[in-house]
Design a protein around this motif. Sequence first.
Motif, mmCIF file in Angstrom:
data_model
loop_
_atom_site.group_PDB
_atom_site.id
_atom_site.type_symbol
_atom_site.label_atom_id
_atom_site.label_comp_id
_atom_site.label_asym_id
_atom_site.label_seq_id
_atom_site.Cartn_x
_atom_site.Cartn_y
_atom_site.Cartn_z
ATOM 1 N N LEU A 110 0.866 -1.186 0.000
ATOM 2 C CA LEU A 110 0.000 0.000 0.000
ATOM 3 C C LEU A 110 0.906 1.242 0.000
ATOM 4 O O LEU A 110 1.789 1.357 0.862
ATOM 5 C CB LEU A 110 -0.883 -0.039 1.247
ATOM 6 C CG LEU A 110 -1.729 1.198 1.558
ATOM 7 C CD1 LEU A 110 -2.602 1.603 0.383
ATOM 8 C CD2 LEU A 110 -2.586 0.952 2.795
ATOM 9 N N ASP A 111 0.717 2.121 -0.983
ATOM 10 C CA ASP A 111 1.679 3.226 -1.102
ATOM 11 C C ASP A 111 1.102 4.523 -1.667
ATOM 12 O O ASP A 111 1.865 5.438 -1.986
ATOM 13 C CB ASP A 111 2.883 2.795 -1.953
ATOM 14 C CG ASP A 111 2.503 2.537 -3.405
ATOM 15 O OD1 ASP A 111 1.286 2.492 -3.717
ATOM 16 O OD2 ASP A 111 3.412 2.378 -4.233
ATOM 17 N N ALA A 116 -5.416 3.295 -1.332
ATOM 18 C CA ALA A 116 -6.066 3.175 -0.017
ATOM 19 C C ALA A 116 -7.579 3.283 -0.179
ATOM 20 O O ALA A 116 -8.347 2.511 0.412
ATOM 21 C CB ALA A 116 -5.545 4.255 0.920
ATOM 22 N N VAL A 134 2.371 -0.708 4.725
ATOM 23 C CA VAL A 134 2.680 0.420 3.840
ATOM 24 C C VAL A 134 4.119 0.278 3.360
ATOM 25 O O VAL A 134 5.038 0.083 4.171
ATOM 26 C CB VAL A 134 2.468 1.769 4.574
ATOM 27 C CG1 VAL A 134 2.996 2.926 3.721
ATOM 28 C CG2 VAL A 134 0.985 1.975 4.888
ATOM 29 N N VAL A 156 -0.215 7.437 6.679
ATOM 30 C CA VAL A 156 -0.777 6.447 7.607
ATOM 31 C C VAL A 156 -2.005 7.029 8.321
ATOM 32 O O VAL A 156 -3.024 6.352 8.474
ATOM 33 C CB VAL A 156 0.295 5.950 8.610
ATOM 34 C CG1 VAL A 156 -0.331 5.129 9.733
ATOM 35 C CG2 VAL A 156 1.351 5.113 7.882
ATOM 36 N N CYS A 159 -4.873 6.898 5.905
ATOM 37 C CA CYS A 159 -5.370 5.523 5.746
ATOM 38 C C CYS A 159 -6.305 5.186 6.896
ATOM 39 O O CYS A 159 -7.376 4.615 6.698
ATOM 40 C CB CYS A 159 -4.209 4.529 5.733
ATOM 41 S SG CYS A 159 -3.294 4.528 4.190
ATOM 42 N N ILE A 167 -3.571 -0.414 9.685
ATOM 43 C CA ILE A 167 -2.248 -0.654 9.096
ATOM 44 C C ILE A 167 -1.441 -1.517 10.070
ATOM 45 O O ILE A 167 -1.316 -1.184 11.244
ATOM 46 C CB ILE A 167 -1.509 0.684 8.829
ATOM 47 C CG1 ILE A 167 -2.343 1.610 7.934
ATOM 48 C CG2 ILE A 167 -0.131 0.420 8.211
ATOM 49 C CD1 ILE A 167 -2.662 1.064 6.566
ATOM 50 N N LEU A 170 5.178 -1.795 8.170
ATOM 51 C CA LEU A 170 5.873 -1.134 7.071
ATOM 52 C C LEU A 170 6.746 -2.145 6.328
ATOM 53 O O LEU A 170 7.204 -3.130 6.904
ATOM 54 C CB LEU A 170 6.773 -0.006 7.612
ATOM 55 C CG LEU A 170 6.085 1.086 8.440
ATOM 56 C CD1 LEU A 170 7.134 2.089 8.942
ATOM 57 C CD2 LEU A 170 4.998 1.801 7.634
#
Length: 237
Positions: A110-111, A116, A134, A156, A159, A167, A170
């Motif tokens: 997820l970036d 998202a 992420v 974050v 999100c 989340i 990382l």
Amino acid sequence: MTAPAPAPDPEIAAGLARVRAEIAAAAAAVGRDPASITLVAVGKTHPAERMAAALVAGQRVFGENRVQEARGKWPSLRARWPGLELHLIGPLQTNKVRDAVALFDVIQTLDRPRLAEQLSAEIARTGRRPRLFVQVNTGEEPQKAGVAPGALAGFVDACRARHGLAIDGLMCIPPVDDDPSLHFALLGTLAARLGLPGLSMGMSGDYGLAARFGATHVRVGTAIFGVRPTGPATPGP
Ligand SMILES: *Cc1c(COP(=O)(O)O)cnc(C)c1O
């Protein structure tokens, strides 16, 4: 499609044993519980038969970097081994979100806000809730995917607050020419600051080092399955 007959492969079993032993040694060296480090066996470009051999050898967590390839390979394996866990470790296009949410238990890449938003919508629609990491572009490489470290806290937050996404951690892929320990340390610092428990870092060349730097997930392909036959030899952008 039927699952391949689960034939053992001594080389894959030996590769897995070597990698697990190195993870255990690295964990012991820094006083960590080896069970706190999940080995994600990266199967990209290798056929389903080789995944079945790893499953026969007891491996249950796997990574793929392409949604399309995973879709062809994993449903039949999952039918035979319902307990397996599949991670997406490559870039996710928004037009593949539906397939990705259906196929993967964990999405590590997820970036961006648009992704998202789409993941959030698909999770609401299906009730399937893959765990999310992420991806952080710790080297700030222009060609590489991932959120820049300076933008991470804001991303974050968005999100969580705007998209209602939990989340888990990382993920990073350090620049090939850098000392990876700098990137592993940075990812650990960023995760601690944000209260994120998961740290996906370390590949065949440096998973022991990553484990010493606090990795909770190491992504290892070549050291288990050997050199990849064709296709992407290096991680995607
Ligand atoms: C291919 C890949 C790996 C595994 O690489 P190896 O060097 O074969 O262990 C790990 N992470 C990502 C994101 C990859 O694409």
